[in-house]
Design an enzyme around this catalytic site. Structure first.
Site, short mmCIF file in Angstrom:
data_model
loop_
_atom_site.label_atom_id
_atom_site.label_comp_id
_atom_site.label_asym_id
_atom_site.label_seq_id
_atom_site.Cartn_x
_atom_site.Cartn_y
_atom_site.Cartn_z
CB SER A 36 -0.98 0.00 1.17
OG SER A 36 -0.33 0.29 2.39
CG HIS A 51 9.66 1.29 11.80
ND1 HIS A 51 9.71 -0.07 11.60
CD2 HIS A 51 9.42 1.48 13.12
CE1 HIS A 51 9.51 -0.68 12.75
NE2 HIS A 51 9.34 0.23 13.68
NE ARG A 69 20.88 -10.91 6.23
CZ ARG A 69 19.61 -11.14 6.59
NH1 ARG A 69 18.63 -10.53 5.98
NH2 ARG A 69 19.34 -11.96 7.58
CD GLU A 92 26.28 0.79 9.20
OE1 GLU A 92 27.04 1.43 9.93
OE2 GLU A 92 25.82 1.25 8.15
C1 GAR Z 1 3.92 -0.68 6.67
O1 GAR Z 1 3.16 -0.39 7.82
C2 GAR Z 1 5.37 -0.34 6.90
O2 GAR Z 1 5.57 0.79 7.70
C3 GAR Z 1 5.85 -1.59 7.60
O3 GAR Z 1 5.25 -2.64 6.89
C4 GAR Z 1 3.98 -2.19 6.40
C5 GAR Z 1 3.92 -2.48 4.93
O4 GAR Z 1 2.65 -2.19 4.43
N1 GAR Z 1 7.28 -1.69 7.60
C6 GAR Z 1 7.99 -2.11 8.64
O5 GAR Z 1 7.50 -2.49 9.67
C7 GAR Z 1 9.50 -2.08 8.41
N2 GAR Z 1 10.21 -2.23 9.64
P1 GAR Z 1 2.41 -2.01 2.89
O6 GAR Z 1 2.95 -3.29 2.23
O7 GAR Z 1 0.93 -1.91 2.74
O8 GAR Z 1 3.15 -0.79 2.43
#
Ligand code: GAR
Length: 210
Positions: free
Chosen positions: A21, A117, A73, A150
């Site tokens: 999204s 985040h 990785r 990192e």
């Molecule tokens: C979002 O809330 C993003 O902030 C989080 O994953 C979700 C992805 O949603 N990311 C993290 O937690 C990274 N540490 P989306 O696929 O709908 O954009």
């Protein structure tokens, strides 16, 4: 470090693992002219069947999937780097990319990787940030867009958006309302990077007054 100076378009490579999204919000802002001089060069995923990849295909954007499960990785990231270079990407945007990047990846795009985040960093890094914030009982929650270094959820912060936590919230409604802010924040951060009007002083992203 100084910001982007080139008049050439910012070619964004999106990395995602799920529904995408945040990617779609960026794509919408580009299509509707709110991010001039920014284009999506490629959408990459480490997860086969990530719905964000299908959404990108529906928008006729180039996509590629490099399944990460079970691969070292550094070896997996080398494939990503090659693909991003092939598509002339000069800004990498992690949009729900749920895998740590290798040091080699970070070195390949110095100060050119952004992440979003769903918490007000440095609080609640890692998985399930919204649930962590809810369980902790914070009264203000939000999201952070930052440069990637990192360490996990750690680099210089470009911007944060906040919302109050309501007495009627549960972790789900809180996450939904944070997501609304995420969709605004990521494009705004990309616009700031595209403008080039900033410096990074230590951990501090500082806008230049022109
Ligand atoms: C979002 O809330 C993003 O902030 C989080 O994953 C979700 C992805 O949603 N990311 C993290 O937690 C990274 N540490 P989306 O696929 O709908 O954009």
């Amino acid at each position: 470090m100084e910001g982007w100076k080139s008049k050439a378009p910012l070619r964004v490579g999106i990395l995602l693992s799920g529904r995408g999204s945040n990617f779609l919000a960026i794509a919408r802002n580009i299509n509707e002219g709110r991010l001039p001089n920014v284009e999506i060069a490629i959408v990459l995923s480490n997860v086969a069947g990530a719905s964000g990849v299908q959404a990108a295909r529906d928008l006729n954007l180039p996509t590629a999937v490099f399944v990460s499960k079970g691969r070292p990785r550094a070896e997996h990231d080398a494939d990503l780097i090659a693909c991003l270079r092939e598509h002339k990407v000069n800004l990498v945007c992690l949009a729900g990319y749920m895998r740590l990047l290798s040091p080699g990846f970070i070195a390949a795009f110095p100060s050119r990787i952004l992440n979003i985040h769903p918490s007000l960093l440095p609080a609640f890094p890692g998985l399930d940030a919204q649930q962590q914030a809810f369980d902790y009982g914070v009264k203000i929650a939000g999201c952070t867009v930052h440069f990637v270094d990192e360490h996990l959820d750690h680099g210089a912060i470009i911007l944060q958006r906040t919302i109050p936590v309501l007495d009627t919230d549960d972790a789900h409604t809180l996450a939904e309302r944070i997501l609304v802010e995420e969709h605004i924040a990521y494009s705004e951060a990309i616009a700031r990077v595209a403008s080039g009007d900033y410096e990074i002083k230590g951990r501090r992203y500082v806008r230049r007054i022109s």
